[in-house]
Write a protein that holds these residues in place. Structure first.
Motif, PDB file in Angstrom:
ATOM      1  N   ARG A  78     -19.942 -29.560 -20.427  1.00 27.73           N
ATOM      2  CA  ARG A  78     -19.984 -29.501 -21.893  1.00 27.73           C
ATOM      3  C   ARG A  78     -21.272 -28.776 -22.264  1.00 27.73           C
ATOM      4  O   ARG A  78     -22.364 -29.166 -21.856  1.00 27.73           O
ATOM      5  CB  ARG A  78     -19.932 -30.901 -22.505  1.00 27.73           C
ATOM      6  CG  ARG A  78     -19.883 -30.878 -24.030  1.00 27.73           C
ATOM      7  CD  ARG A  78     -19.348 -32.169 -24.599  1.00 27.73           C
ATOM      8  NE  ARG A  78     -17.965 -32.402 -24.235  1.00 27.73           N
ATOM      9  CZ  ARG A  78     -16.918 -31.830 -24.827  1.00 27.73           C
ATOM     10  NH1 ARG A  78     -17.113 -30.966 -25.814  1.00 27.73           N
ATOM     11  NH2 ARG A  78     -15.698 -32.096 -24.438  1.00 27.73           N
ATOM     12  N   ILE A  79     -21.127 -27.726 -23.041  1.00 24.07           N
ATOM     13  CA  ILE A  79     -22.232 -26.803 -23.288  1.00 24.07           C
ATOM     14  C   ILE A  79     -22.526 -26.741 -24.773  1.00 24.07           C
ATOM     15  O   ILE A  79     -21.628 -26.550 -25.605  1.00 24.07           O
ATOM     16  CB  ILE A  79     -21.871 -25.404 -22.725  1.00 24.07           C
ATOM     17  CG1 ILE A  79     -21.866 -25.460 -21.184  1.00 24.07           C
ATOM     18  CG2 ILE A  79     -22.834 -24.337 -23.222  1.00 24.07           C
ATOM     19  CD1 ILE A  79     -21.353 -24.211 -20.520  1.00 24.07           C
ATOM     20  N   ASP A  80     -23.811 -26.937 -25.109  1.00 24.41           N
ATOM     21  CA  ASP A  80     -24.234 -26.916 -26.507  1.00 24.41           C
ATOM     22  C   ASP A  80     -25.675 -26.425 -26.574  1.00 24.41           C
ATOM     23  O   ASP A  80     -26.252 -25.997 -25.574  1.00 24.41           O
ATOM     24  CB  ASP A  80     -24.076 -28.306 -27.146  1.00 24.41           C
ATOM     25  CG  ASP A  80     -24.733 -29.416 -26.318  1.00 24.41           C
ATOM     26  OD1 ASP A  80     -25.837 -29.189 -25.780  1.00 24.41           O
ATOM     27  OD2 ASP A  80     -24.146 -30.509 -26.203  1.00 24.41           O
ATOM     28  N   LEU A 134     -27.642  -8.638 -38.620  1.00 27.36           N
ATOM     29  CA  LEU A 134     -26.847  -9.524 -37.774  1.00 27.36           C
ATOM     30  C   LEU A 134     -27.725 -10.634 -37.212  1.00 27.36           C
ATOM     31  O   LEU A 134     -28.947 -10.491 -37.120  1.00 27.36           O
ATOM     32  CB  LEU A 134     -26.208  -8.737 -36.629  1.00 27.36           C
ATOM     33  CG  LEU A 134     -25.282  -7.583 -37.032  1.00 27.36           C
ATOM     34  CD1 LEU A 134     -24.769  -6.862 -35.790  1.00 27.36           C
ATOM     35  CD2 LEU A 134     -24.122  -8.081 -37.884  1.00 27.36           C
ATOM     36  N   ALA A 135     -27.103 -11.744 -36.830  1.00 23.75           N
ATOM     37  CA  ALA A 135     -27.863 -12.897 -36.345  1.00 23.75           C
ATOM     38  C   ALA A 135     -27.130 -13.574 -35.198  1.00 23.75           C
ATOM     39  O   ALA A 135     -25.897 -13.526 -35.104  1.00 23.75           O
ATOM     40  CB  ALA A 135     -28.078 -13.894 -37.481  1.00 23.75           C
ATOM     41  N   ALA A 136     -27.899 -14.221 -34.320  1.00 29.81           N
ATOM     42  CA  ALA A 136     -27.321 -14.947 -33.198  1.00 29.81           C
ATOM     43  C   ALA A 136     -26.700 -16.254 -33.681  1.00 29.81           C
ATOM     44  O   ALA A 136     -27.225 -16.922 -34.568  1.00 29.81           O
ATOM     45  CB  ALA A 136     -28.394 -15.235 -32.152  1.00 29.81           C
ATOM     46  N   ALA A 137     -25.563 -16.616 -33.069  1.00 20.68           N
ATOM     47  CA  ALA A 137     -24.862 -17.852 -33.389  1.00 20.68           C
ATOM     48  C   ALA A 137     -24.539 -18.586 -32.094  1.00 20.68           C
ATOM     49  O   ALA A 137     -24.120 -17.964 -31.111  1.00 20.68           O
ATOM     50  CB  ALA A 137     -23.582 -17.553 -34.161  1.00 20.68           C
ATOM     51  N   PRO A 138     -24.727 -19.913 -32.060  1.00 20.25           N
ATOM     52  CA  PRO A 138     -24.426 -20.661 -30.841  1.00 20.25           C
ATOM     53  C   PRO A 138     -22.927 -20.795 -30.620  1.00 20.25           C
ATOM     54  O   PRO A 138     -22.134 -20.771 -31.564  1.00 20.25           O
ATOM     55  CB  PRO A 138     -25.051 -22.035 -31.115  1.00 20.25           C
ATOM     56  CG  PRO A 138     -25.028 -22.162 -32.608  1.00 20.25           C
ATOM     57  CD  PRO A 138     -25.232 -20.773 -33.140  1.00 20.25           C
ATOM     58  N   VAL A 139     -22.540 -20.922 -29.353  1.00 20.38           N
ATOM     59  CA  VAL A 139     -21.135 -21.124 -28.977  1.00 20.38           C
ATOM     60  C   VAL A 139     -21.054 -22.418 -28.175  1.00 20.38           C
ATOM     61  O   VAL A 139     -21.446 -22.457 -27.014  1.00 20.38           O
ATOM     62  CB  VAL A 139     -20.603 -19.955 -28.136  1.00 20.38           C
ATOM     63  CG1 VAL A 139     -19.109 -20.137 -27.851  1.00 20.38           C
ATOM     64  CG2 VAL A 139     -20.845 -18.621 -28.831  1.00 20.38           C
ATOM     65  N   ASP A 140     -20.564 -23.477 -28.796  1.00 21.53           N
ATOM     66  CA  ASP A 140     -20.371 -24.741 -28.090  1.00 21.53           C
ATOM     67  C   ASP A 140     -19.050 -24.678 -27.327  1.00 21.53           C
ATOM     68  O   ASP A 140     -18.032 -24.210 -27.852  1.00 21.53           O
ATOM     69  CB  ASP A 140     -20.349 -25.911 -29.070  1.00 21.53           C
ATOM     70  CG  ASP A 140     -21.715 -26.161 -29.704  1.00 21.53           C
ATOM     71  OD1 ASP A 140     -22.712 -25.592 -29.217  1.00 21.53           O
ATOM     72  OD2 ASP A 140     -21.778 -26.921 -30.688  1.00 21.53           O
TER      73      ASP A 140
END
Length: 275
Positions: free
Chosen positions: A150-152, A192-198
């Motif tokens: 599980r990645i967050d 543009l901006a970085a966004a997390p991928v859970d």
């Protein structure tokens, strides 16, 4: 970032709808949830756990060493499909092939596999672009990034910059060595901006080789962030860096002429002392 829910473990190779393909072209990335079953992920991780437990180096692939840096003890494994059976089966899996051929619009070749343990306390990898290393000509590569835990954000999950694949390749700056094991850093393009991928185990993130992406350090106290990453190119590719030994999805060697300026994915900083 759009999330595409297609496919399931044991199903026939999935295809993307036109709407999903349009979203991928717009963002440069999409997640296919549950593409691999938890049992398959467990078998894959068991293979790498056994490799680490054996305590021996495999030159050119896996070279652990003593030290306080978690990445010395748990380094990434490069091209594991060349000596680990489960890694090879995963790289050439028909479900990945189904999605990849929809993205490329043609037959695909496998170019690389990697496995990251990313233990607690490990540095991340600064924002970068994969094709800076693979140097595919013409076109680009596509990555299939399989979550094995599980990645967050807490354990150093992936971050992507949607839309950055349309801006071409950038000349990297030098990364912050305290946060990244790799030297290269590509700031998000203007606007543009970085966004997390859970992600959950078995999810696969597919992304364009020009997409700016990376990860932060693993700040969790006790959670690994294991992942299996593979790179693919379209059959029409004419050149690729010499490090990348391309295979058909049936496992036959399909050599391509070499392109210039390529290297392994992420030029690591020189080994550091205790920290």
């Amino acid at each position: 970032m759009a999330v595409t829910d297609i496919g399931a473990a044991g199903a026939h190779a999935p295809a993307l709808t036109e709407a999903e393909l349009l979203r991928y072209r717009e963002d440069g990335c999409t997640v296919v949830r549950g593409l691999f079953g938890h049992d398959e992920v467990d078998r894959l991780c068991d293979e790498f756990a056994a490799l680490h437990a054996a305590g021996r180096a495999v030159p050119g692939h896996f070279e652990p060493r003593a030290g306080d840096d978690p990445l010395h003890r748990f380094p990434r494994v490069m091209q594991p499909h060349e000596f680990l059976p489960q890694a090879r089966r995963t790289l050439l899996d028909a479900r990945l092939r189904g999605v990849l051929e929809a993205l490329f619009g043609e037959e695909v070749l496998a170019a690389q596999s990697m496995f990251y343990f990313k233990p607690p306390g490990a540095r991340g990898q600064a924002l970068h672009q994969d094709d800076f290393y693979l140097r595919v000509e013409p076109g680009t590569c596509v990555a299939a990034w399989l979550a094995c835990d599980r990645i967050d954000r807490d354990n150093g999950g992936l971050e992507v910059v949607p839309g950055s694949h349309r801006t071409g390749l950038f000349c990297p700056e030098e990364a912050d060595e305290s946060l990244s094991f790799a030297r290269e850093y590509v700031p998000p393009p203007a606007g543009l901006a970085a966004a997390p991928v859970d992600m959950a185990p078995g999810d696969v993130l597919f992304f364009d080789g020009h997409l700016v992406h990376g990860s932060q350090p693993n700040l969790s106290g006790d959670r690994f962030r294991r992942s299996f990453i593979a790179h693919y190119v379209g059959r029409s590719a004419e050149r690729i860096g010499r490090y990348y030994r391309t295979l058909s999805m049936s496992g036959d060697r399909v050599p391509l002429p070499e392109s210039e300026g390529a290297g392994p994915c992420g030029t690591e900083f020189a080994p550091r002392g205790p920290h």
